[in-house]
Design an enzyme around this catalytic site. Structure first.
Site, PDB file in Angstrom:
ATOM      1  N   ASN A 429       0.843  -1.190   0.000  1.00  0.00           N
ATOM      2  CA  ASN A 429       0.000   0.000   0.000  1.00  0.00           C
ATOM      3  C   ASN A 429       0.880   1.243   0.000  1.00  0.00           C
ATOM      4  O   ASN A 429       1.795   1.347   0.808  1.00  0.00           O
ATOM      5  CB  ASN A 429      -0.879   0.016   1.258  1.00  0.00           C
ATOM      6  CG  ASN A 429      -1.808   1.218   1.280  1.00  0.00           C
ATOM      7  OD1 ASN A 429      -2.634   1.392   0.379  1.00  0.00           O
ATOM      8  ND2 ASN A 429      -1.666   2.057   2.296  1.00  0.00           N
ATOM      9  N   GLU A 430       0.612   2.122  -0.925  1.00  0.00           N
ATOM     10  CA  GLU A 430       1.326   3.400  -0.983  1.00  0.00           C
ATOM     11  C   GLU A 430       2.834   3.199  -1.005  1.00  0.00           C
ATOM     12  O   GLU A 430       3.574   3.843  -0.266  1.00  0.00           O
ATOM     13  CB  GLU A 430       0.886   4.311   0.168  1.00  0.00           C
ATOM     14  CG  GLU A 430      -0.608   4.592   0.095  1.00  0.00           C
ATOM     15  CD  GLU A 430      -1.151   5.523   1.190  1.00  0.00           C
ATOM     16  OE1 GLU A 430      -0.398   5.876   2.107  1.00  0.00           O
ATOM     17  OE2 GLU A 430      -2.339   5.880   1.108  1.00  0.00           O
TER      18      GLU A 430
END
Lengths: 803, 803
Positions: A429-430
């Site tokens: 994520n990210e």
């Protein structure tokens, strides 16, 4: 025409109690919840933990605290406005009565998850360690227990019990995942269940069930592989019986094999005609029972599984069992008021039921492997799952960092493989977010993303891989979510369709994870918010804005034929170290329920779009006082999934309206009505398809008096049950008029016999909190007489004596 | 006959201000007190400490706190009744303006002491580390500073300043000393001064001064050795000038040498006829100034030293410069209310002056090397020193443990060698106390004790070695103290002479370290305590008992011709993790002053025996209400060193008494006088040898009313300066009579705009404290309106509003 009247209550917990007790505690497995002692901080050695200690002697300090598992270091401090949450070592100790029923059997300690680095000791012998706060793991303590039983101290100091100590450590460390730049706490402690497990000398290790079907559900294929735990490599042939039952409990397959069990073995490979399908509407589950006979004793394993077929079409949409399903999703962190990560099974059941009742059919378990209980609930409730490993923000570390990521991916896939609810394995994520290292190398991140993607497919080719927000990796994985926060971090919510369309066009398999925005529970504002953009920095963080943002998105999503689906961020408010200055300090307030599972108004917005169970909810249950001009027509919104709703204000019908999801706001259920000064009674009556009536009613005061600057605080106390008292503080101007748009911080303190119920991370459970419409509330536990004080900026403090 | 009247005040701080500013801050040395930021807990890497961080961004948390050095992690929590004190890592960071005046010079960071393991970084480069919380050490940062100046971030992020981070760690660890079984906190932090030091490319390292004299002081021998800090091994010949001044500032020796300075060099070897002697009465100090010329610049070192001769006769007594001196000693920990170990120089000066003013001529710095400031003060005030390494309790660890002990002994001897005050190097304390390890090996402890003893003599043969309480090692070291706690941990104080005599007989060179007992400041009891024994467990911990215990010991010590001396435990109350249940939680209350240096009554008992400055002190300044029968004769005690004291009660003379130290109690200054119900004025007038009058006066209420069980709390508030308020709670019976012997705990809490001045570890600075004569007090800082609540056991809480 017969009409049934159903009054729809706020209390949602009471319903849906049909789910069985979900997790195993079978005869050979005991949850070790009681009898633990805990200390925050490190000990000088494991000997210090174990040595005899008499009260008053130096060995007796530091002082230990009795605790019950699950237990999290950060139950209180994660949302304490005044401190950084504790990140460091902590110790647990207990003494176990161990009595293995299996001759020559093994004794295991099973950790369903522990944060973040853990060492396990039997007396002073280290028996195991693990890094990674979210995957399950086991330690075989058989030899250590035997050895300890031979010592003198066993009887003398421990009266035959087996002393066990566990050191957990959630110290910051850029070389482990998740990163401390993540927007959630990297919690410490034994925050998931710890089990004592007895098994015979040969037992099951991993049972891998592959249940496939074509998209029409004509032919089911079932493969069952098993690996064995046989540490002494015994070659005796043992009987293993297999029983498979269909969702109605009817036996569909039975077989007994007898052979030595040393290596991975294919036990079952069969076809089933028209198997009962697992679906989000009707999540039918098969059961597989394996029984191994060992020396006249036996051990049983029971697994549930389901047949289902899914497909993410390129450019969308999503199909389940051959039919288009719009993924209606949310997110979940392991976090709860007063407990942090240490949720009990009961709370998990309540939470997942609340999610199902909202109408969700999808969840992204962000940003790490969650308790197996959650996955079982998703299986039973019919909620599709994206589960992921916590490679989240910060960059990419060295070899041990990568090895941890690989291991956690492997463990997640192996441990949650059999759950039919799972469709996506998340790799990260990210990952475009730098910060943990002096350098940030996109190519290295791409290479590692590819490695994880390949590993995932190698471990389990039946699911797809997914990530959110890392544009330079989106070609690597199967399903991608760009970052689209229309109306929150950028632009206006009315731009959602355009922004989303761009996402769909630029992505092979698009899914929209994370959208929504923060709302400070109980803060409401007048207005239509037509021209608000970038509300994260420029908005008022009111519920009034956020219901419109959600409302708009949901209406738009209904007319997007290529949309696979979305998951709004997030179901429940949760603690984060990154947001000390939030209205509730250290809380990410993007939930549709508060951190204690109290629904905000937006919960009902989702329900009105997603749920099929008839409901009616007037917006404003937590908005006691509205304001405006005399005789001004005020907008009244009703969220309902009924085809028709009639509104009554002070007993007078304002007319019936028909539901039209494209008639924003509230799918057409909006009225403009003048309110009378003082109390108004607002009642909405919906009729469902069967012509049952569903009623909701609220009382709201209407204030036309204008207010000036905050000049004083007023304070009231209302007794609750269990010697609790509800305290409400209100900001008023010099003339005593309520300052209904004040957002000034309010601080409570208490002296005497009682305590504030604080550090809950909720709008009514924080001693310091931004006011909602000029008020703030807190509960206290009264043990005798006490005095509550309230201050706000430079106003004179006010005091209230509680007898 | 002319009489001068001197009124003796409690305030002792104001006097004795003649001592010069003691520590170096010379031109090339700067104390780095300001501009630091601190975080409790670990960081994920030094990069996390150094990376750019904007408010609101993930890099900005955890939140740092601005602090001033010296700073201790445990300033508050060491005496917080509710928590274990923090033991773990903590970080400090700052950015330094560095401008070395020396061409090609070196830049050093000097740590006068840091707890307990320390790492130092310049930007992300580790430049040094040290284990051991009490010895001084330096780090040469020259190259790291140069390298950092070449980077882009130096200008961009730090505007040319040099970022420095220091990680301190006081985590429990049985493999480092001191043991956590010690009866004091193993503090963390930069609790002594940190200095930035500039030196030329060649400078002084260690200057070792040996100043000896025969016992008559006829011939002084002076030897000065110097080692040099010359990291580049430059062989240039440089001029070094030596100047030696006598105590009157007269130059007695001067010389200039010119040669390369690469290795240890004997600079001076001279004799001095009848040198001015350093003595406890007249501590005369010589000065040695060394000036090294380097490339047209120069660096100067200044050391003070003294000539003195001491001898511990076998079986006693002790001689200093050929005359018997009874060592009148106390002990000191580095600990203070509100600061823990982080004492400022100003406070150290106050504390040592208070010790001198009490009449002490000896101090044991238990149980570790203390700040060099303390040693300088001992030199200047004439206080002989026993300084020791923290090998204290627990047993004996492995090689790194032993290496630390050797290193700390070496550093202590090298760093404090030149102080004439030092006569004993301590090797350990209570090394007969097991607990930190599974085994306890007396032979191994003996062997290591012998090793340390030999090392000490090898490093410095001019001092003796000493330990306290380890009978099985007493033959190894030079001076030994057994454990004798007459009237406290064993027997009655009247047995002191007998117990001590046995010690003298059983020891080659006996010294009596550690005696006394706890007293809860402001607790007083009626009675003569004639039959109390083992008061630690069976006593009332009153000041009334402890003054008698001290009084008795002091009178006995006056008639023990073989006694070298003693050191009572201890001058100041101090924090300890071992005593959570004490009247002031977590405080060892054996001091004669409280943890904030407020004298208890016993301070004056010592002064009356030891000090030559005339003083009179009526016992009971902190005893507002005495009790007894009507017309009962009450004992009144006056502690004074005057030959004669006259007592007046309510204006009526009770007669003059002559001082006789053997007339217990109070050296004959005791009277039996009936007091009147209500307030009494008690005045004592002493006349010193010059016939000056010294007056002390107190007012005491006398209560004849009997009291029952505690039934209520009463509460008063008295405004003080600086918006502080003095709060007093009193326990009364159902009839409202004060319960003058109650020891019930009292707890204060506060709501509103103010805060309790708590966690001070004093009788009036702890929110939870045992009452003293049924009362307890605390101060608060008022910032607006607030309410104080007081509870005590099951009594109804009481509240007081402070406007």
């Amino acid at each position: 025409m017969k009409k049934t009247v159903i009054v729809f209550f706020v209390c949602l917990y009471c319903s849906l109690l049909s789910l069985q007790a979900i997790v195993v505690p079978s005869t050979n497995k005991t949850r070790l919840n009681d009898g633990w002692q805990y200390i925050r901080g490190d000990m000088g050695s494991v000997w210090e933990v174990m040595r005899p200690a008499q009260p008053g002697k130096p060995e007796f300090v530091p002082l230990w605290t009795p605790v019950t598992l699950p237990h999290c270091f950060n139950a209180e401090d994660a949302v304490d406005p005044d401190v950084n949450y504790y990140q460091g070592p902590g110790w647990y100790k207990t003494a176990l009565s161990i009595d293995n029923p299996y001759t020559n059997g093994r004794i295991l300690l099973e950790f369903e998850g522990a944060g973040q680095r853990t060492e396990v000791y039997v007396y002073t012998t280290k028996v195991g360690e693990h890094t990674g706060g979210y995957d399950g793991w086991k330690v075989d303590i058989t030899e250590a227990v035997e050895a300890f039983r031979q010592t003198e101290v066993c009887q003398k100091q421990f009266k035959g019990k087996i002393p066990v100590a566990v050191r957990c450590d959630n110290s910051r460390d850029t070389e482990i995942i998740p990163s401390d730049m993540s927007d959630f706490n990297v919690y410490g402690g034994l925050y998931r269940y710890v089990n004592l497990v007895y098994v015979p000398e040969i037992s099951f290790d991993r049972i891998r069930i592959e249940a496939h079907t074509d998209e029409k559900g004509k032919n089911g294929q079932l493969l069952i592989h098993t690996s064995f735990y046989n540490p002494e490599k015994k070659e005796t042939a043992l009987p293993l019986s297999i029983r498979i039952k269909d969702p109605q409990g009817k036996e569909v397959y039975t077989q007994t094999l007898s052979q030595p069990w040393l290596r991975d073995t294919e036990l079952v490979r069969i076809s089933l005609k028209k198997p009962g399908l697992w679906d989000v509407e009707n999540p039918q589950l098969y059961t597989c029972e394996l029984t191994l006979g060992v020396d006249g004793q036996s051990i049983q394993a029971k697994e549930q599984f389901g047949f289902r077929h899914f497909e993410f079409k390129e450019k969308g949409p999503f199909f389940l069992n051959g039919r288009r399903v719009l993924l209606k999703g949310t997110h979940r962190h392991e976090d709860h008021a007063g407990l942090a990560a240490a949720l009990t099974e009961e709370l998990m059941v309540q939470e997942m039921q609340l999610i199902k009742k909202m109408g969700a059919n999808f969840i992204r378990l962000g940003h790490y492997q969650q308790s197996d209980i959650i996955l079982r609930l998703c299986d039973q409730l019919g909620i599709l799952v994206w589960e992921e490993i916590p490679w989240c923000r910060g960059g990419l570390g060295g070899e041990s960092y990568k090895e941890q990521a690989r291991r956690m991916l492997t463990n997640m896939v192996e441990q949650h493989h059999n759950h039919p609810s799972v469709i996506l394995w998340g790799m990260g994520n990210e990952n475009d977010w730098p910060g943990d290292f002096n350098t940030f190398d996109q190519q290295a991140i791409r290479a590692f993303m590819k490695e994880l993607h390949d590993l995932s497919h190698q471990l389990d080719n039946s699911r797809l891989t997914a990530i959110r927000r890392c544009e330079f990796c989106k070609d690597i994985i199967d399903v991608y979510s760009p970052s689209i926060w229309a109306g929150w971090y950028s632009r206006a919510f009315r731009d959602y369709a355009e922004m989303s369309e761009k996402g769909i066009q630029g992505t092979t398999r698009f899914f929209h994870a994370e959208w929504g925005g923060d709302s400070h529970a109980r803060r409401h504002m007048e207005g239509d918010f037509a021209h608000v953009s970038n509300a994260a920095t420029k908005g008022d963080w009111s519920e009034s804005y956020i219901i419109r943002l959600f409302d708009w998105h949901l209406k738009e999503q209904e007319k997007m034929p290529l949309l696979t689906g979305s998951a709004f961020w997030t179901f429940k408010d949760f603690s984060t170290p990154l947001r000390p200055e939030n209205p509730v300090p250290y809380v990410n307030q993007k939930g549709v329920v508060e951190r204690d599972q109290t629904p905000k108004e937006s919960y009902y917005v989702f329900q009105s779009y997603w749920s099929k169970e008839p409901m009616v909810h007037i917006y404003g249950h937590t908005w006691p006082v509205r304001w405006g001009e005399k005789e001004e027509k005020k907008e009244i919104l009703v969220y309902s999934n009924c085809p028709e709703v009639e509104l009554f204000v002070n007993g007078v019908s304002q007319g019936k309206k028909k539901r039209d999801s494209q008639d924003f706001p509230a799918a057409g259920f909006h009225w403009y009505v003048p309110l009378i000064e003082g109390e108004n009674t607002i009642r909405a009556i919906g009729s469902d398809k069967k012509n049952s009536l569903i009623i909701d009613e609220i009382k709201q005061t209407y204030q036309t008096q204008k207010w000036g600057k905050e000049a004083e605080i007023s304070l009231t106390a209302t007794p609750l049950e269990n010697d609790q008292v509800w305290i409400q503080a209100e900001l008023k101007d010099a003339a005593g008029v309520r300052c209904l748009d004040s957002r000034q911080y309010i601080e409570f303190s208490l002296a005497g016999d009682g305590k504030l119920i604080q550090n809950q991370g909720t709008s009514t459970g924080s001693y310091r909190v931004q006011s909602y419409n000029g008020r703030a509330c807190i509960k206290l536990e009264r043990k005798g007489k006490c005095v509550v004080a309230v201050k706000s900026d430079k106003l004179p403090s006010i005091f209230l004596s509680i007898e």
